[in-house]
Design a protein around this motif. Structure first.
Motif, PDB file in Angstrom:
ATOM      1  N   LYS A 142       1.157   7.650   0.527  1.00 11.44           N
ATOM      2  CA  LYS A 142       0.448   8.887   0.844  1.00 11.44           C
ATOM      3  C   LYS A 142       1.311   9.820   1.690  1.00 11.44           C
ATOM      4  O   LYS A 142       1.395  11.030   1.422  1.00 11.44           O
ATOM      5  CB  LYS A 142      -0.849   8.545   1.578  1.00 11.44           C
ATOM      6  N   THR A 165      -0.399   3.638   2.802  1.00  7.87           N
ATOM      7  CA  THR A 165      -0.132   4.701   3.779  1.00  7.87           C
ATOM      8  C   THR A 165       1.242   5.312   3.544  1.00  7.87           C
ATOM      9  O   THR A 165       1.409   6.539   3.593  1.00  7.87           O
ATOM     10  CB  THR A 165      -0.228   4.128   5.204  1.00  7.87           C
ATOM     11  N   ASP A 196      -3.564   8.986  11.744  1.00  6.11           N
ATOM     12  CA  ASP A 196      -3.758   8.326  10.451  1.00  6.11           C
ATOM     13  C   ASP A 196      -4.174   6.880  10.697  1.00  6.11           C
ATOM     14  O   ASP A 196      -3.434   6.098  11.296  1.00  6.11           O
ATOM     15  CB  ASP A 196      -2.471   8.366   9.623  1.00  6.11           C
ATOM     16  N   ARG A 221      -2.133  -2.268   3.105  1.00  4.66           N
ATOM     17  CA  ARG A 221      -2.522  -1.035   3.808  1.00  4.66           C
ATOM     18  C   ARG A 221      -1.318  -0.149   4.099  1.00  4.66           C
ATOM     19  O   ARG A 221      -1.352   1.073   3.887  1.00  4.66           O
ATOM     20  CB  ARG A 221      -3.255  -1.402   5.103  1.00  4.66           C
ATOM     21  N   GLY A 243      -4.245   4.444   8.765  1.00  2.00           N
ATOM     22  CA  GLY A 243      -3.397   3.448   8.116  1.00  2.00           C
ATOM     23  C   GLY A 243      -2.277   2.923   8.991  1.00  2.00           C
ATOM     24  O   GLY A 243      -1.692   1.879   8.680  1.00  2.00           O
TER      25      GLY A 243
END
Length: 444
Positions: free
Chosen positions: A377, A374, A319, A370, A321
């Motif tokens: 999510k 993340t 990921d 950010r 992020g």
């Protein structure tokens, strides 16, 4: 020539988060409070809110006397230094605000002074009242700010949707009369209290003869919902999404304490780092609770995650992020080398989360935005599960800071060792619980 003092402040509960500003205009000769302004501005950063407070104060001063001189006092060193021309303005959100502020009065009639936060309580109180009003779905009003307490006889704390200011009866001045401010125009008033012909905006300005209300409200606190986790928590909330946060193992740069972000340096693990990853993997396998692994795309985190995944029998998902902050031109340098080569940029970076490293790196505020995205999510993707996130110093500290609702400067007050484990649980009611931080017992 008449002289005014403008005191201004702004705050964000989350940075970025729900934000507001407060401003007050004082008569420099008498100290009399002439005007106050406050507004909830939605989601913004601390620095944007501070600039908005400056703009409101200068506009209010202009409304009183366009020919006056103004001395601005703020506890934001960034705004004071930038508006004084000593620091460059790099952030795109602040450039237009600074340009607008510089155009209200001729530059030779405005001076700036940094003051400690405790000397800026008046504007701070207004900013917090504005944020409290926004939390209630309202805009700040002078009427609410100066609510009467039974002709000054009550001694308990006043509450109108739980504002932050404590109002002691008998210390308040006269009731203020609020007038609507033209917060989005260059010159909001024709004269004192006289409005342009325009629709009323959200901000309000109030006039008063004296002000003695004080506050103990703190800036930069989290706007998270009131905790329901822990004592008195609901038993049917379900299992949280739990992030076990593993910092990567050592690289050759780690013992030298060199900046190692995502902006150029991408070292592999050292022999010590690989051993640390093996030990972390063995410890996590013994616990047997990890259900998924997500890692930053950088080499050191992918290598650490792969070693741990071999112990756990799991696949690794990458990921973007979770990557480390981009430290720009500081990549590969020690702190001392940065101080020697870029002293002004380093000083700004240490004082202000919006400041970027030299060469256009990533600010801590940008990293925070950010990581928050993340986090949201991953919480949605792994609801009720335990997932290992293999990341870096700044992202892991940011996960913890956001969970605690701590201000950005808390990042400098945490020690995070190579291959250390931390853990945060995220519950269905939106709250978070920090369960572990900087555990290195598996490395001994």
């Amino acid at each position: 020539m008449r002289e005014f003092i403008v005191e201004a402040d702004g705050g964000s509960r989350g940075n970025p988060g729900p934000a507001g500003y407060g401003s007050v205009v004082l008569d420099a000769a008498t100290g009399e409070t002439l005007m106050e302004a406050a507004e909830y501005i939605g989601v913004a950063t601390n620095n944007v809110a501070e600039y908005r407070g400056l703009l409101a104060g200068l506009r209010a001063a202009y409304a009183l006397d366009p020919s006056a001189s103004v001395h601005v006092r703020m506890d934001s060193k960034l705004v004071v230094e930038q508006m004084s021309g000593r620091w460059k303005i790099k952030h795109p959100d602040m450039k237009p605000l600074a340009a607008e502020a510089a155009g209200i009065f001729p530059p030779d009639r405005v001076t700036y002074e940094w003051i400690p936060r405790e000397q800026n309580k008046h504007a701070d109180r207004l900013a917090n009242e504005a944020m409290d009003a926004g939390k209630r779905g309202e805009q700040w009003s002078a009427e609410a700010s100066t609510a009467e307490l039974d002709a000054g006889q009550k001694s308990e704390r006043w509450s109108a949707g739980a504002p932050t200011a404590e109002l002691d009866a008998g210390q308040r001045g006269e009731r203020w009369s609020a007038v609507t401010s033209g917060a989005q125009s260059d010159v909001p008033f024709k004269g004192r209290g006289e409005l342009r012909d325009q629709p009323p905006p959200a901000a309000t300005v109030a006039t008063t003869d004296k002000t003695t209300v004080d506050t103990r409200a703190a800036r930069n606190v989290s706007a998270a919902p009131k905790p329901t986790v822990g004592w008195g928590s609901s038993p049917d909330m379900g299992a949280p999404a739990t992030f076990v946060l593993l910092r990567h193992g050592e690289t050759p740069l780690t013992p030298q304490k060199r900046f190692s972000g995502s902006g150029g340096t991408d070292p592999s693990l050292s022999e010590v780092g690989r051993d640390q990853a093996e030990r972390a993997g063995a410890a996590l396998a013994r616990r047997g609770t990890i259900q998924a692994i997500v890692a930053s795309p950088l080499t050191r985190t992918r290598e650490t995650a792969a070693i741990v995944a071999a112990h756990l029998g799991l696949e690794v998902t990458i990921d973007e992020g979770l990557r480390e902050t981009d430290f720009g031109a500081w990549e590969g340098l020690t702190f001392g080398e940065v101080r020697e080569r870029h002293p002004e940029d380093l000083t700004a970076w240490l004082a202000d989360p919006e400041a970027q490293p030299t060469g256009g790196g990533e600010s801590f505020a940008e990293t925070g935005t950010r990581i928050a995205a993340t986090r949201d999510k991953l919480v949605a993707a792994y609801a009720g599960r335990t997932v290992l996130l293999v990341s870096h110093v700044t992202p892991i500290k940011t996960f913890v800071r956001l969970a605690l609702g701590a201000p950005p400067e808390a990042l400098f007050r945490m020690e995070l060792s190579a291959a250390a484990l931390s853990a945060v649980a995220y519950f269905a009611d939106g709250n978070a619980s920090v369960r572990l931080f900087n555990d290195t017992s598996h490395l001994r």
